[in-house]
Write an enzyme that holds these catalytic residues in place. Sequence first.
Site, PDB file in Angstrom:
ATOM      1  N   GLU A 215       0.801  -1.242   0.000  1.00 29.20           N
ATOM      2  CA  GLU A 215       0.000   0.000   0.000  1.00 29.20           C
ATOM      3  C   GLU A 215       0.825   1.279   0.000  1.00 29.20           C
ATOM      4  O   GLU A 215       0.549   2.198   0.766  1.00 29.20           O
ATOM      5  CB  GLU A 215      -0.962  -0.013   1.194  1.00 29.20           C
ATOM      6  CG  GLU A 215      -1.892  -1.209   1.190  1.00 29.20           C
ATOM      7  CD  GLU A 215      -2.831  -1.251   2.393  1.00 29.20           C
ATOM      8  OE1 GLU A 215      -2.696  -0.401   3.287  1.00 29.20           O
ATOM      9  OE2 GLU A 215      -3.694  -2.145   2.422  1.00 29.20           O
ATOM     10  N   GLU A 322      -6.123 -10.589  -1.417  1.00 23.13           N
ATOM     11  CA  GLU A 322      -6.956 -10.395  -0.219  1.00 23.13           C
ATOM     12  C   GLU A 322      -8.435 -10.322  -0.586  1.00 23.13           C
ATOM     13  O   GLU A 322      -9.180  -9.475  -0.090  1.00 23.13           O
ATOM     14  CB  GLU A 322      -6.537  -9.107   0.513  1.00 23.13           C
ATOM     15  CG  GLU A 322      -5.061  -9.077   0.877  1.00 23.13           C
ATOM     16  CD  GLU A 322      -4.636  -7.851   1.669  1.00 23.13           C
ATOM     17  OE1 GLU A 322      -5.507  -7.093   2.139  1.00 23.13           O
ATOM     18  OE2 GLU A 322      -3.418  -7.651   1.806  1.00 23.13           O
TER      19      GLU A 322
HETATM   20  C1  XIL Z   1      -6.361  -6.259   8.200  1.00 24.06           C
HETATM   21  C2  XIL Z   1      -6.719  -7.457   9.069  1.00 24.06           C
HETATM   22  O1  XIL Z   1      -7.633  -8.257   8.366  1.00 24.06           O
HETATM   23  C3  XIL Z   1      -7.295  -7.017  10.372  1.00 24.06           C
HETATM   24  O2  XIL Z   1      -7.453  -8.120  11.259  1.00 24.06           O
HETATM   25  C4  XIL Z   1      -6.429  -5.971  11.041  1.00 24.06           C
HETATM   26  O3  XIL Z   1      -7.095  -5.458  12.166  1.00 24.06           O
HETATM   27  C5  XIL Z   1      -6.094  -4.844  10.084  1.00 24.06           C
HETATM   28  O4  XIL Z   1      -5.535  -5.353   8.901  1.00 24.06           O
HETATM   29  N1  XIL Z   1      -4.908  -4.547   3.606  1.00 24.06           N
HETATM   30  C6  XIL Z   1      -3.939  -5.393   4.073  1.00 24.06           C
HETATM   31  C7  XIL Z   1      -4.233  -6.273   5.223  1.00 24.06           C
HETATM   32  O5  XIL Z   1      -2.860  -5.481   3.469  1.00 24.06           O
HETATM   33  O6  XIL Z   1      -3.106  -6.516   6.018  1.00 24.06           O
HETATM   34  C8  XIL Z   1      -5.348  -5.736   6.094  1.00 24.06           C
HETATM   35  O7  XIL Z   1      -5.659  -6.704   7.067  1.00 24.06           O
HETATM   36  C9  XIL Z   1      -6.542  -5.376   5.234  1.00 24.06           C
HETATM   37  C10 XIL Z   1      -6.194  -4.340   4.207  1.00 24.06           C
END
Ligand code: XIL
Length: 422
Positions: A215, A322
């Site tokens: 990101e 994701e």
């Molecule tokens: C999220 C997790 O799912 C949560 O449990 C945590 O509280 C915050 O992070 N982008 C990403 C992930 O790269 O690491 C994130 O995961 C969601 C958005």
Amino acid sequence: MNNLHRFLRRMRALVLGLMPLLLARFVTGAEAPPALKDVFKDCFPIGTAANRSMVMGGAGFRRSADQNAADIATLKFHFNQIVAENDMKWQLIHPREGGNGYEFGPADALVDFGLGNGMQVAGHTLVWHSQTPNWVFAGTNPPPPDATNPPPALAAGTNGPATNRPGRGGFGPGFGRYTGPRASREELLQRMSNHIHTVVGRYKGRVKVWDVVNEALADGQGTNVLRTSLWSEIIGPDFIASAFRFAHAADPDAILRYNDYGLEGAAKRKRLMTLIRELQAQQVPVHAIGSQAHVNVSTTFEAMDQALTEIATLGLPIHITELDVNGAQGGQGGFGANVADNAATTQGGLVADADKRLADAYAGIFRAFVKHRDTVKLITFWGVNDAVSWRAQGRPLLFDGENQPKSAFQAVITTVGTRTAP
Ligand code: XIL
């Protein structure tokens, strides 16, 4: 007599014709759905993010021990790839400074669990503006007067306390919102190098793919390519190239991903193309694009098809890293996945006809994945089921809180039939 024979022949043909359907119903009915990983074995591995309790056992976040056991069964049955939802993030794996500041237990358990169950294991994530402890950025240099790293506004209730979740402090002071005196560029590069060499080195040969930088791209319609973060302010934009070079040195065989969200939107995708082309021109070892794909039920086949078509022109494999499809009203405005805005995207209740809209969206999205299977080399869902999802209120996954396949599951598995389409 002739008529009777004809009738019997027809009946026989009808029964034989229906046989595969009846059998399929029996085999793939609610009791025993086919495994996702088997359905898509000729296309791509199907993975999931897993939380700590799934790989260590016991009760979990929002889950009793029994529920967790059912989640684990679903995980083992349907998925052949795994990634830690949180436990390899800097905050959790390296909470304190120095060689003794690592906590490898949960990450080790995840890698052992994955490999022990025949799954490929991905590492998430080495360098990120979020979920990174204060000490990483701390030093003796006063922040420059023009520092543009204000703490992001936190929506209430963004984070829940849990064994696998960072809890309230996750995005608060201490985790990427540091405002005190800063490390120098050299100090921060050194810390980054130590961290990457230690973590990647530990899992060398076992974790075969890493989200090296997560990101780094800016959001919105402005002209900045990169997000302003403590990484970009202290090191400069070349923090990205450095992270990839350190990771490549630590494990020359690992597949190194650049990972981001919102690539289904034109503005963000344009930034991605700019960044990656620049890195490629500098021979930075970026080996794959991670597209998070935190999308919503308004996402169409066309949107995903266009995104994949354009990203593919970079000449790199695409990993969907994701995947979830948000059904909450608050999440229909875009493809954002800034953790600080997460609560807002799951507010407002579900959209009307949410189950059907979810199934339709998943059908289109997977049809695009299958169409692009020569480029799309991995699909990872962000969670096993709705109950453990970070966007639980948006019911974004294929299994409900009881681990029952939803209509979106059926919609997804039928798309495999489109793989022979021209
Ligand atoms: C999220 C997790 O799912 C949560 O449990 C945590 O509280 C915050 O992070 N982008 C990403 C992930 O790269 O690491 C994130 O995961 C969601 C958005």
